[in-house]
Design a protein around this motif. Structure first.
Motif, PDB file in Angstrom:
ATOM      1  N   ILE A 129     -37.637  27.659 -60.644  1.00 53.46           N
ATOM      2  CA  ILE A 129     -37.024  28.249 -59.203  1.00 53.46           C
ATOM      3  C   ILE A 129     -36.844  28.638 -57.949  1.00 53.46           C
ATOM      4  O   ILE A 129     -36.716  26.938 -57.249  1.00 53.46           O
ATOM      5  N   ARG A 130     -35.600  28.915 -57.341  1.00 49.85           N
ATOM      6  CA  ARG A 130     -34.263  29.241 -56.567  1.00 49.85           C
ATOM      7  C   ARG A 130     -35.381  29.932 -55.277  1.00 49.85           C
ATOM      8  O   ARG A 130     -34.968  30.940 -54.725  1.00 49.85           O
ATOM      9  N   ALA A 131     -36.275  29.132 -55.083  1.00 44.68           N
ATOM     10  CA  ALA A 131     -37.155  29.718 -53.606  1.00 44.68           C
ATOM     11  C   ALA A 131     -37.734  28.686 -53.034  1.00 44.68           C
ATOM     12  O   ALA A 131     -38.364  27.485 -53.977  1.00 44.68           O
ATOM     13  N   ILE A 145     -51.571  24.334 -63.017  1.00 45.75           N
ATOM     14  CA  ILE A 145     -51.278  23.936 -61.738  1.00 45.75           C
ATOM     15  C   ILE A 145     -50.706  25.523 -60.940  1.00 45.75           C
ATOM     16  O   ILE A 145     -50.343  26.535 -61.882  1.00 45.75           O
ATOM     17  N   ALA A 146     -51.197  25.353 -59.825  1.00 41.62           N
ATOM     18  CA  ALA A 146     -50.993  27.170 -59.317  1.00 41.62           C
ATOM     19  C   ALA A 146     -50.691  26.623 -57.655  1.00 41.62           C
ATOM     20  O   ALA A 146     -51.078  25.270 -57.395  1.00 41.62           O
ATOM     21  N   PHE A 147     -49.756  27.327 -57.451  1.00 39.88           N
ATOM     22  CA  PHE A 147     -49.097  26.802 -56.370  1.00 39.88           C
ATOM     23  C   PHE A 147     -48.725  28.826 -55.645  1.00 39.88           C
ATOM     24  O   PHE A 147     -48.461  29.394 -56.195  1.00 39.88           O
ATOM     25  N   GLU A 148     -48.149  28.850 -54.518  1.00 41.27           N
ATOM     26  CA  GLU A 148     -47.322  29.529 -54.261  1.00 41.27           C
ATOM     27  C   GLU A 148     -45.604  29.715 -53.513  1.00 41.27           C
ATOM     28  O   GLU A 148     -45.222  28.642 -54.325  1.00 41.27           O
ATOM     29  N   SER A 149     -44.850  30.355 -54.408  1.00 38.87           N
ATOM     30  CA  SER A 149     -44.244  30.860 -53.850  1.00 38.87           C
ATOM     31  C   SER A 149     -43.537  32.292 -53.540  1.00 38.87           C
ATOM     32  O   SER A 149     -44.486  33.072 -53.768  1.00 38.87           O
ATOM     33  N   ASN A 150     -42.772  31.823 -52.932  1.00 43.24           N
ATOM     34  CA  ASN A 150     -41.299  33.544 -51.889  1.00 43.24           C
ATOM     35  C   ASN A 150     -40.321  34.221 -53.077  1.00 43.24           C
ATOM     36  O   ASN A 150     -39.782  34.538 -52.356  1.00 43.24           O
ATOM     37  N   ALA A 151     -40.565  34.045 -54.027  1.00 44.98           N
ATOM     38  CA  ALA A 151     -39.160  33.971 -55.332  1.00 44.98           C
ATOM     39  C   ALA A 151     -39.330  35.644 -55.105  1.00 44.98           C
ATOM     40  O   ALA A 151     -38.032  36.179 -54.730  1.00 44.98           O
ATOM     41  N   ARG A 152     -40.328  36.655 -54.778  1.00 42.03           N
ATOM     42  CA  ARG A 152     -40.107  38.161 -54.924  1.00 42.03           C
ATOM     43  C   ARG A 152     -39.926  38.609 -53.578  1.00 42.03           C
ATOM     44  O   ARG A 152     -40.119  39.753 -53.074  1.00 42.03           O
ATOM     45  N   ASP A 156     -46.193  34.850 -54.046  1.00 43.19           N
ATOM     46  CA  ASP A 156     -47.384  35.006 -54.742  1.00 43.19           C
ATOM     47  C   ASP A 156     -47.936  33.466 -55.266  1.00 43.19           C
ATOM     48  O   ASP A 156     -46.996  32.632 -55.408  1.00 43.19           O
ATOM     49  N   ILE A 157     -49.009  33.520 -55.890  1.00 43.35           N
ATOM     50  CA  ILE A 157     -49.676  32.681 -56.572  1.00 43.35           C
ATOM     51  C   ILE A 157     -48.459  32.164 -58.235  1.00 43.35           C
ATOM     52  O   ILE A 157     -49.066  33.592 -58.641  1.00 43.35           O
ATOM     53  N   LEU A 158     -47.918  31.348 -58.106  1.00 39.92           N
ATOM     54  CA  LEU A 158     -48.053  30.980 -59.663  1.00 39.92           C
ATOM     55  C   LEU A 158     -48.803  30.008 -60.565  1.00 39.92           C
ATOM     56  O   LEU A 158     -49.382  29.555 -60.624  1.00 39.92           O
TER      57      LEU A 158
END
Length: 174
Positions: A129-131, A145-152, A156-158
């Motif tokens: 993930i490049r974010a 495992i759930a976590f947040e990412s700002n890739a978009r 978002d929750i992944l």
């Protein structure tokens, strides 16, 4: 010798134990050397799961992850988890204490890391993930495992499995 009590995150821990009905003071032993749950060091982000409390602390001069067994009332050894070049935060632990997930920052790059206590193995689940990623949590059985990412461009929750593979989330409720 007098006993002191856990004050860091007490409201958070008490809320888990009592369902927010009121606070309970947990009488864990105090150790000025940092070998117990209660110490003079800065302990942040405590989370309770089953008999375990996981938290980040600066006890050794770096921000590391610690795991406390509330039944045995002692810190557990976590060989291979903490390293000098990784700043750890926001830990969570599976109910059986085997899996610990946390956010880590290495040279300004964030990742979500999974530690397996049985195999003493640490893995970055988000190498691909490049974010920015943050705020991980883990299911009680340690499988998801759930976590947040700002890739978009938004947070978002992944959902990932322990192998580091994204999980498909159904969007149609039927």
């Amino acid at each position: 010798m007098s006993k002191r009590f856990v004050f860091f995150g007490l409201v958070t821990i008490a809320a888990f134990l009592n369902g927010c009905a009121g606070a309970t003071l947990l009488p864990f032993p105090f150790d000025p050397g940092g070998r117990s749950l209660n110490s003079p060091f800065s302990d942040i982000s405590p989370r309770l799961s089953g008999r375990y409390i996981v938290f980040a602390s600066d006890r050794r001069g770096t921000q590391d992850i610690y795991l406390y067994d509330t039944v045995e009332q002692r810190l557990l050894n976590l060989p291979g988890l903490n390293s000098l070049d990784l700043m750890a935060s926001s830990p969570a632990v599976s109910d059986n204490g085997r899996f610990i997930v946390f956010a880590g920052s290495r040279q300004g790059i964030t990742g979500i890391y999974l530690y397996d206590r049985d195999f003493r193995q640490l893995r970055n689940l988000t190498d691909n993930i490049r974010a920015e990623v943050r705020n991980p949590t883990i299911s009680a059985d340690g499988a998801t495992i759930a976590f947040e990412s700002n890739a978009r461009g938004q947070w978002d929750i992944l959902l990932y499995n322990r192998a580091g593979q994204p999980l498909a989330v159904p969007t149609d409720p039927r």
